[in-house]
Scaffold this motif. Structure first.
Motif, PDB file in Angstrom:
ATOM      1  N   LYS A   1      14.743  12.017  -3.482  1.00  0.00           N
ATOM      2  CA  LYS A   1      16.097  12.459  -3.820  1.00  0.00           C
ATOM      3  C   LYS A   1      16.405  13.737  -3.044  1.00  0.00           C
ATOM      4  O   LYS A   1      15.606  14.667  -3.034  1.00  0.00           O
TER       5      LYS A   1
ATOM      6  N   PHE B   1      18.942  16.964  -2.508  1.00  0.00           N
ATOM      7  CA  PHE B   1      19.941  17.791  -3.175  1.00  0.00           C
ATOM      8  C   PHE B   1      20.458  18.846  -2.204  1.00  0.00           C
ATOM      9  O   PHE B   1      19.708  19.365  -1.372  1.00  0.00           O
ATOM     10  N   LYS B   2      21.733  19.174  -2.328  1.00  0.00           N
ATOM     11  CA  LYS B   2      22.329  20.284  -1.584  1.00  0.00           C
ATOM     12  C   LYS B   2      23.213  21.062  -2.543  1.00  0.00           C
ATOM     13  O   LYS B   2      24.067  20.470  -3.224  1.00  0.00           O
ATOM     14  N   ASP B   3      22.979  22.373  -2.614  1.00  0.00           N
ATOM     15  CA  ASP B   3      23.717  23.239  -3.548  1.00  0.00           C
ATOM     16  C   ASP B   3      23.625  22.723  -4.979  1.00  0.00           C
ATOM     17  O   ASP B   3      24.595  22.782  -5.748  1.00  0.00           O
ATOM     18  N   GLY B   4      22.454  22.181  -5.318  1.00  0.00           N
ATOM     19  CA  GLY B   4      22.221  21.710  -6.680  1.00  0.00           C
ATOM     20  C   GLY B   4      22.759  20.330  -6.978  1.00  0.00           C
ATOM     21  O   GLY B   4      22.548  19.798  -8.080  1.00  0.00           O
ATOM     22  N   ASN B   5      23.438  19.719  -6.020  1.00  0.00           N
ATOM     23  CA  ASN B   5      24.021  18.390  -6.232  1.00  0.00           C
ATOM     24  C   ASN B   5      23.226  17.322  -5.498  1.00  0.00           C
ATOM     25  O   ASN B   5      22.872  17.494  -4.321  1.00  0.00           O
ATOM     26  N   GLU B   6      22.954  16.234  -6.185  1.00  0.00           N
ATOM     27  CA  GLU B   6      22.240  15.123  -5.566  1.00  0.00           C
ATOM     28  C   GLU B   6      23.173  14.418  -4.586  1.00  0.00           C
ATOM     29  O   GLU B   6      24.243  13.951  -4.953  1.00  0.00           O
ATOM     30  N   ILE B   7      22.761  14.359  -3.314  1.00  0.00           N
ATOM     31  CA  ILE B   7      23.626  13.755  -2.299  1.00  0.00           C
ATOM     32  C   ILE B   7      23.076  12.439  -1.762  1.00  0.00           C
ATOM     33  O   ILE B   7      23.797  11.686  -1.107  1.00  0.00           O
ATOM     34  N   SER B   8      21.802  12.153  -2.015  1.00  0.00           N
ATOM     35  CA  SER B   8      21.236  10.915  -1.486  1.00  0.00           C
ATOM     36  C   SER B   8      19.968  10.532  -2.233  1.00  0.00           C
ATOM     37  O   SER B   8      19.205  11.403  -2.671  1.00  0.00           O
TER      38      SER B   8
END
Length: 297
Positions: free
Chosen positions: A164, A166-173
């Motif tokens: 998984k 994450f970028k800036d706390g958000n799951e992106i892929s």
């Protein structure tokens, strides 16, 4: 020695040699495939040895921090085993009480497929053999890739299952375990890269043989570089080196593949003497002529 005893010994030798030969063939097949899978991870989230990481057995995850991209990557690992650097022995993870049993559920079934001498709880080994073993293990269970990390006086070897990003706390892929590359049979781009390497190699050889100065060498190699690179960012300008990891004599395998619909790559795997390493060029599929390279990994 009695003839029948000699026959038995020869049969046994033939059996074990064949078993070892079969294992080597399996290593070649798995390495060819797993090099692609690891390269995919390098392309997508910059998987590399210099990334900061945290191995958390309680959570059952490895967290990688990729500062350049601002990524936090969470991987579910399957631990194959550990290598003791003091006595040079490999210990299977399911025979190691310090490893969480949730992280080695596939190990026992894999071990049973190997020649008897590798089915022992631990055995004398080398880092090269361990890497081959990890590659085969990862290939057999359709992993996303594999990695190894040194911890104190040991190296821990593990497969990458679910990933998984994450970028800036958000799951992106989310990357599910499998081979995400699409092989291409066309040899045109491979031949182009071979030509590029041959021209670079000649400049490095001239410099190493003291036939040209460093200023001349850098000017010549920059000229060659820009013949083939569509991306003219100076960040990618080559350095002089000897021996060269792109020398055709040391290259074990070439591959061309696509990812994410239409991103095109040429990858080569080279023998560095102490280990093997893979590198890839990204090719602009819409470019014409020789000037086609837009990135390298």
């Amino acid at each position: 020695m009695h003839k029948s005893n000699l026959t038995i010994i020869l049969i046994m030798f033939s059996f074990f040699s064949k078993g070892q030969s079969n294992l080597e063939a399996k290593f070649l097949e798995s390495n060819s495939d797993m090099n692609l899978r690891n390269m995919y991870q390098r392309i997508v989230w910059q998987m590399q040895p210099t990334n900061e990481y945290l191995f958390d057995q309680t959570k059952g995850e490895v967290k990688y921090i990729v500062e350049e991209n601002g990524f936090e990557v969470i991987v579910k690992p399957e631990i194959l085993g550990t290598f003791n650097l003091d006595d040079k022995t490999f210990l299977w993870s399911d025979k190691n009480p310090s490893i969480n049993e949730k992280l080695n559920s596939k190990v026992n079934s894999f071990r049973k497929t190997l020649p008897k001498k590798y089915q022992k709880d631990k055995f004398k080994s080398t880092t090269e053999f361990n890497s081959n073993l990890l590659s085969l293990f990862s290939y057999n269970f359709n992993s996303n890739g594999f990695d190894s990390k040194r911890q104190d006086n040991a190296i821990i070897y593990y497969s990458l299952l679910d990933i998984k990003i994450f970028k800036d706390g958000n799951e992106i892929s989310i990357i599910e375990p499998k081979n995400h590359t699409i092989p291409i049979q066309d040899e045109q781009n491979i031949e182009l890269i071979k030509k590029f390497h041959k021209e670079k190699l000649e400049i490095n050889k001239q410099y190493n043989d003291e036939r040209i100065s460093s200023d001349q060498a850098f000017e010549k190699i920059k000229f060659i570089h820009l013949k083939y690179w569509l991306n003219e960012d100076s960040y990618f300008f080559p350095a002089l080196s000897w021996p060269c990891n792109f020398d055709e004599k040391s290259i074990l395998e070439w591959k061309e593949f696509k990812i994410d619909e239409n991103r095109l790559f040429v990858m080569y795997t080279t023998d560095l003497g102490w280990t093997t390493e893979s590198y890839a060029y990204e090719i602009d599929s819409d470019a014409n002529g020789d000037k086609v390279i837009i990135n390298e990994y």
